[in-house]
Design a protein around this motif. Structure first.
Motif, PDB file in Angstrom:
ATOM      1  N   SER B  61       0.836  -1.216   0.000  1.00 37.98           N
ATOM      2  CA  SER B  61       0.000   0.000   0.000  1.00 37.98           C
ATOM      3  C   SER B  61       0.864   1.257   0.000  1.00 37.98           C
ATOM      4  O   SER B  61       0.583   2.220  -0.725  1.00 37.98           O
ATOM      5  CB  SER B  61      -0.897   0.034   1.235  1.00 37.98           C
ATOM      6  N   ARG B  62       1.896   1.244   0.817  1.00 39.57           N
ATOM      7  CA  ARG B  62       2.790   2.418   0.846  1.00 39.57           C
ATOM      8  C   ARG B  62       3.475   2.610  -0.500  1.00 39.57           C
ATOM      9  O   ARG B  62       3.662   3.744  -0.947  1.00 39.57           O
ATOM     10  CB  ARG B  62       3.846   2.256   1.946  1.00 39.57           C
ATOM     11  N   THR B  63       3.834   1.506  -1.134  1.00 41.05           N
ATOM     12  CA  THR B  63       4.485   1.608  -2.441  1.00 41.05           C
ATOM     13  C   THR B  63       3.554   2.286  -3.442  1.00 41.05           C
ATOM     14  O   THR B  63       3.955   3.208  -4.177  1.00 41.05           O
ATOM     15  CB  THR B  63       4.885   0.202  -2.942  1.00 41.05           C
ATOM     16  N   LYS B  64       2.309   1.850  -3.463  1.00 36.64           N
ATOM     17  CA  LYS B  64       1.347   2.486  -4.373  1.00 36.64           C
ATOM     18  C   LYS B  64       1.205   3.973  -4.067  1.00 36.64           C
ATOM     19  O   LYS B  64       1.171   4.812  -4.958  1.00 36.64           O
ATOM     20  CB  LYS B  64      -0.033   1.801  -4.275  1.00 36.64           C
ATOM     21  N   ALA B  65       1.145   4.283  -2.778  1.00 37.63           N
ATOM     22  CA  ALA B  65       0.980   5.690  -2.391  1.00 37.63           C
ATOM     23  C   ALA B  65       2.207   6.510  -2.787  1.00 37.63           C
ATOM     24  O   ALA B  65       2.074   7.600  -3.362  1.00 37.63           O
ATOM     25  CB  ALA B  65       0.736   5.790  -0.885  1.00 37.63           C
ATOM     26  N   TYR B  66       3.382   5.999  -2.504  1.00 36.44           N
ATOM     27  CA  TYR B  66       4.607   6.749  -2.837  1.00 36.44           C
ATOM     28  C   TYR B  66       4.680   7.032  -4.342  1.00 36.44           C
ATOM     29  O   TYR B  66       5.075   8.113  -4.767  1.00 36.44           O
ATOM     30  CB  TYR B  66       5.855   5.967  -2.420  1.00 36.44           C
ATOM     31  N   ILE B  67       4.334   6.025  -5.132  1.00 37.31           N
ATOM     32  CA  ILE B  67       4.418   6.211  -6.583  1.00 37.31           C
ATOM     33  C   ILE B  67       3.487   7.340  -7.029  1.00 37.31           C
ATOM     34  O   ILE B  67       3.811   8.116  -7.915  1.00 37.31           O
ATOM     35  CB  ILE B  67       4.074   4.879  -7.304  1.00 37.31           C
ATOM     36  N   GLN B  68       2.359   7.449  -6.343  1.00 33.46           N
ATOM     37  CA  GLN B  68       1.418   8.516  -6.691  1.00 33.46           C
ATOM     38  C   GLN B  68       1.862   9.869  -6.145  1.00 33.46           C
ATOM     39  O   GLN B  68       1.603  10.907  -6.760  1.00 33.46           O
ATOM     40  CB  GLN B  68       0.012   8.205  -6.137  1.00 33.46           C
ATOM     41  N   THR B  69       2.470   9.864  -4.973  1.00 35.69           N
ATOM     42  CA  THR B  69       2.697  11.146  -4.298  1.00 35.69           C
ATOM     43  C   THR B  69       4.134  11.661  -4.406  1.00 35.69           C
ATOM     44  O   THR B  69       4.380  12.821  -4.111  1.00 35.69           O
ATOM     45  CB  THR B  69       2.344  11.046  -2.789  1.00 35.69           C
ATOM     46  N   ASP B  70       5.063  10.832  -4.835  1.00 33.76           N
ATOM     47  CA  ASP B  70       6.450  11.315  -4.930  1.00 33.76           C
ATOM     48  C   ASP B  70       6.545  12.515  -5.872  1.00 33.76           C
ATOM     49  O   ASP B  70       7.239  13.489  -5.590  1.00 33.76           O
ATOM     50  CB  ASP B  70       7.394  10.205  -5.429  1.00 33.76           C
ATOM     51  N   LYS B  71       5.883  12.401  -7.016  1.00 27.20           N
ATOM     52  CA  LYS B  71       5.839  13.516  -7.984  1.00 27.20           C
ATOM     53  C   LYS B  71       7.235  14.088  -8.227  1.00 27.20           C
ATOM     54  O   LYS B  71       7.432  15.309  -8.236  1.00 27.20           O
ATOM     55  CB  LYS B  71       4.910  14.643  -7.505  1.00 27.20           C
ATOM     56  N   LEU B  72       8.168  13.187  -8.420  1.00 21.61           N
ATOM     57  CA  LEU B  72       9.544  13.614  -8.652  1.00 21.61           C
ATOM     58  C   LEU B  72       9.751  13.877 -10.136  1.00 21.61           C
ATOM     59  O   LEU B  72       9.498  13.013 -10.973  1.00 21.61           O
ATOM     60  CB  LEU B  72      10.508  12.528  -8.166  1.00 21.61           C
ATOM     61  N   GLN B  73      10.195  15.086 -10.433  1.00 24.77           N
ATOM     62  CA  GLN B  73      10.549  15.392 -11.821  1.00 24.77           C
ATOM     63  C   GLN B  73      11.969  14.926 -12.090  1.00 24.77           C
ATOM     64  O   GLN B  73      12.828  15.008 -11.212  1.00 24.77           O
ATOM     65  CB  GLN B  73      10.446  16.896 -12.062  1.00 24.77           C
ATOM     66  N   ARG B  74      12.220  14.466 -13.304  1.00 24.30           N
ATOM     67  CA  ARG B  74      13.580  14.026 -13.616  1.00 24.30           C
ATOM     68  C   ARG B  74      14.551  15.197 -13.534  1.00 24.30           C
ATOM     69  O   ARG B  74      14.213  16.341 -13.848  1.00 24.30           O
ATOM     70  CB  ARG B  74      13.630  13.397 -15.009  1.00 24.30           C
ATOM     71  N   LEU B  75      15.756  14.882 -13.108  1.00 21.65           N
ATOM     72  CA  LEU B  75      16.790  15.912 -12.974  1.00 21.65           C
ATOM     73  C   LEU B  75      17.512  16.062 -14.308  1.00 21.65           C
ATOM     74  O   LEU B  75      18.601  15.523 -14.516  1.00 21.65           O
ATOM     75  CB  LEU B  75      17.759  15.538 -11.860  1.00 21.65           C
ATOM     76  N   THR B  76      16.883  16.799 -15.190  1.00 25.45           N
ATOM     77  CA  THR B  76      17.460  17.083 -16.487  1.00 25.45           C
ATOM     78  C   THR B  76      16.855  18.404 -16.946  1.00 25.45           C
ATOM     79  O   THR B  76      15.763  18.769 -16.487  1.00 25.45           O
ATOM     80  CB  THR B  76      17.158  15.934 -17.477  1.00 25.45           C
ATOM     81  N   VAL B  77      17.563  19.138 -17.767  1.00 24.77           N
ATOM     82  CA  VAL B  77      17.031  20.421 -18.232  1.00 24.77           C
ATOM     83  C   VAL B  77      15.695  20.162 -18.936  1.00 24.77           C
ATOM     84  O   VAL B  77      15.605  19.282 -19.784  1.00 24.77           O
ATOM     85  CB  VAL B  77      18.039  21.113 -19.180  1.00 24.77           C
TER      86      VAL B  77
END
Lengths: 560, 560
Positions: B61-77
């Motif tokens: 459950s936490r894995t599913k939540a993290y994938i939805q909430t991390d909202k990490l943008q890739r570190l590239t221009v």
């Protein structure tokens, strides 16, 4: 008059001794007693000021709130419990009377906070009797009252829900700062800091009477400042559309600062440190992101304004003017540090501009700088520059120019010798970022360029007059600690800054001597610095521990 | 079988190259492609495990939540915007199938997390096809599945609200750690850390697969551990009644840790570092708060258990037993560092106890240590000790003893030569507190004893086998970074620890070589370390910036 009256009712009275209020900065005059008072449940602050400005009333409200919510326990074994019976039976203080001395002009604190430094009035007098009679705060300005309210807040402690003060009576008679400029610099370009982080920083600054926010707002890495007349610069040069200070943000920040006794000194660093402008105006930038960066700049990315170009000079002067005119401060920094001559030597356009005008690079820099400074003097403002502008270049500067000494504290004397007003911002005492390892990526054993870490102990020993003859000492306006943010971000803003940045606040408010006339010293400072740190934490400022809590409770026990 | 099937549908396939997933620690085996998949709105994780334990379902459950909430943008221009059309047209991943390999025993993650290191099973295999077929995660234990879920979380990025993965297909085949012990040590005695801070630290630790929390819970400064059988020790020795870990807190912490793959190794340091016990049991402590502290201890306050006293030995053995029996870990540390012989030389009772028994101090230490260790071995646990116990003293230790090497990385070889299992915790690489100035009060120019700051670059170069012959390498269990908290508090916990403490996590999971067989190196590590740092920040862990954001977006641009 009022003061004399109060002094007459004072019974137990001691000069500054071993036990002393944990005031930070310590007032320049301070007499304390050995009695207790507790805060009446009906405690109120009476403002005897005609048509009091709203920000004074707000400051009074915040003072009342802080006194109730700080809930700071004294830093002593038992946390004050040994005094519980004395506290229980102590007189109650029901009133703090706040008034301006006769003849004072009533202006908002925010207006007083941005007056020219020579006209800034920050002094105040404060008495807290031991018998429960009203405490009295007087000053010659609302800003002075604000400083006094801040001192008053620091007199209160908590024991089991009872708010009390010890060592009353307290008499502080005309506590005025030793230096008019007491600053803190933040770089919001290498990494971005949201408005709330800046406001919280102001809360901490005002708690220790720091009066200037030197805002290094833009740099080569990003340009988060939205400029009305040149919206494209931040549109292209900010890290993202969320990482921008809009004009509304700027006014919000300036207002929040002003109401807390803080002047906002914005810096648009020129002509170096400007690569971010190339995203929208490549025509104005030489050696943008040139490689290897070490040939073109002190750190990546390289990029400097084409200072020999009339169009570029016109552009940046307009941009500076467009920003400066929205700001109430009389100070504005055009930077001027770390100009890389190879960048210009390798820039075909600059070389062509120079030969067309028949100017040397130094002559062109002089023309460029005079243009940017005219944009400020036309607005009645004084330019602020980094030390290279007077020590490394031949530039004509307005007499009102303020010089930031950063490369070494030893350079302050050279700046003074040239007759310029100066602010101490030396990397060897006041750079908060030093000592965390080299941030350039492919380095293993490397330390930071300005190693070691500048401890609070080191910063606290700073002598503002070192090597400066007395005839030039009036040029020393004050000083500041600084945070360059290569390795900092909102995540460590509070912890890398506080309580360390409080040390320069005391150096420049209190001056060389304590209220009893003895030299300022780290041994009596540390217990007070612990105290203000814990108070900051209770106010939501993430100031770090300087020692184990065990030591904080036992002054001197953790000395060598 | 399943794996072979998936490999057959893989079209674009590349070995580890310049562009690589920002996984941390990097798996020991990793193959990636160049395609995109996006997360289906109906994405689900199917757990094909009989009677799955609740903590596995919670981790899913936490894995599913993290994938939805991390909202990490890739570190590239551009943060991935260049790939928007590829992402738009990418296949959707609707399912991750999670199963144990046949023959695996089904146990809660928390049970697997505390098995003896030699029996700990953490490996997993993970495939994410490029065509939208189900991703597959398999392992031989629920703990392995947990590690794989953590890796899976790190595959996902956000672009304008679309959650996507790039460089699919991904094939990770039996990613198992190079070393079984990957730890982090926190000192909660010099300054106190609330339970929530510790839990948040576990969130960060588990994200980088750190599997051991070495909890230096008590010391001379305070005793926050509430012990059922000896409640007076924390009642008198904790900083306050609020700054205590109750038995309920301990179980809460241990559960939270176990569900996240973390074993809690508690340390009650003996016989030194015990002054806090004197508050309740002065009869057991020699040289309590003796002055000048420098004659009696490495830092204030002095105070050591009277090791030659039978009553004291009995007391501490009972106390250790009382604590250890409530903990599921097979490891428990009795400390043993920095024993000050002058403290005992000046303690009349110890001298009298020694002469009564006819023992030397070293002989008494041996008796004392065997008693504390028997309290552990009686419970089936292995003692953990600091290096002095084998390098500076003549003490008989159980063969199962684990030795923490701290004074210098150079001492590891000596410990191994004596045949002891060891954990690397060297101050010259892994001490997170170094470099922030001397914390002893009356020091001005002094740097910390273990200057300079241990940068991530430095920690990352650590060689676990340096000077250790291959015949002794099996003795190296792993290593850990450590936070001693003289100058730390909850206010800077995250910022001083993260992302730096992730470096040893990769040193000891990934081992000496990257998936392509080349040596681990800082240049390819830095972009991934940036990435995990930003992911931590998005999860509420206040990990600091390692460089200007400009550099984080441009791998290599801020190398020298």
């Amino acid at each position: 008059m009022q003061l004399r009256l109060l002094i007459s009712v004072i019974s137990t009275f001691s000069l500054f001794g071993n036990e002393v209020y944990a005031l930070w900065p310590i007032p320049r005059t301070l007499q304390t007693g050995t009695s207790f008072v507790k805060l009446s449940p009906d405690f109120g602050i009476t403002v005897n000021v005609n048509n009091p400005p709203q920000d004074l009333l707000d400051a009074v409200s915040r003072t009342k709130a802080y006194i109730q919510t700080d809930k700071l326990q004294r830093l002593t074994v038992g946390r004050g419990a040994n005094d519980s019976s004395a506290i229980r039976s102590a007189p109650m203080l029901a009133e703090l009377r706040v008034s301006l001395n006769s003849g004072s002009t009533v202006r908002p604190i925010a207006d007083e906070s941005v007056r020219p430094l020579a006209q800034r009035v920050e002094g105040y007098s404060l008495t807290v009797p031991s018998n429960g009679s009203a405490a009295v705060l007087t000053a010659n300005s609302t800003l002075g009252l604000f400083r006094g309210l801040t001192t008053f807040q620091q007199l209160w402690y908590d024991l089991s829900g009872v708010t009390y003060s010890y060592q009353v009576p307290v008499v502080i008679s005309n506590d005025t700062p030793a230096f008019p400029y007491r600053g803190f610099m933040l770089d919001t370009a290498r990494n971005f800091f949201p408005v709330d982080d800046i406001k919280r920083t102001f809360d901490a600054m005002s708690l220790v009477k720091i009066n200037t926010f030197h805002w290094h707002i833009v740099d080569s890495h990003s340009f988060p400042l939205q400029v009305d007349q040149f919206p494209e610069v931040s549109q292209q040069g900010a890290y993202s559309s969320d990482e921008v200070y809009t004009p509304v943000d700027i006014q919000d920040i300036v207002s929040y600062a002003g109401e807390r006794g803080i002047d906002v000194l914005v810096e648009i660093d020129t002509p170096g440190h400007t690569a971010a402008i190339a995203s929208s105006h490549p025509e104005h930038i030489a050696c943008n992101q040139a490689s290897p960066w070490g040939n073109f700049a002190n750190e990546p990315p390289a990029g400097q304004l084409r200072l020999a170009s009339a169009a570029t000079t016109q552009f940046i002067a307009s941009l500076i003017s467009s920003v400066a005119k929205t700001l109430p401060s009389t100070l504005f920094s055009t930077g001027g540090d770390e100009i890389n001559s190879n960048c210009y030597a390798k820039d075909a356009q600059t070389q062509s501009d120079l030969s067309a005008s028949g100017r040397t690079l130094e002559q062109a820099l002089n023309v460029f700088t005079q243009a940017t400074h005219k944009s400020l003097t036309d607005l009645g403002k004084s330019p602020v520059v980094w030390e290279e502008m007077v020590l490394s270049h031949n530039v004509t500067l307005p007499a009102s120019t303020v010089v930031l000494v950063w490369i070494s504290s030893a350079n302050a004397a050279s700046v003074a010798r040239k007759g310029f007003k100066l602010v101490h911002a030396p990397s060897d005492y006041f750079y908060l970022d030093c000592g965390a390892g080299e941030w350039i990526g492919n380095t293993v054993g490397a330390t930071s360029w300005c190693d070691p870490f500048k401890s609070w102990q080191k910063a606290y020993t700073f002598d503002p007059y070192a090597n400066i003859p007395s005839s030039q000492r009036s040029l020393v306006l004050g000083g500041q600690q600084l945070l360059w943010t290569e390795q900092s971000s909102p995540e460590n803003l509070d912890s890398i800054v506080w309580p360390r940045a409080a040390t320069s606040a005391e150096v420049f408010w209190t001056g060389a001597t304590l209220p009893d006339g003895t030299p300022r010293n780290g041994n009596t400072a540390l217990p007070r610095l612990h105290d203000i740190r814990y108070r900051m934490v209770n106010r939501g400022i993430e100031a770090i521990a300087l020692q184990p809590h065990w030591c904080a409770l036992r002054p001197g026990a953790c000395n060598s």
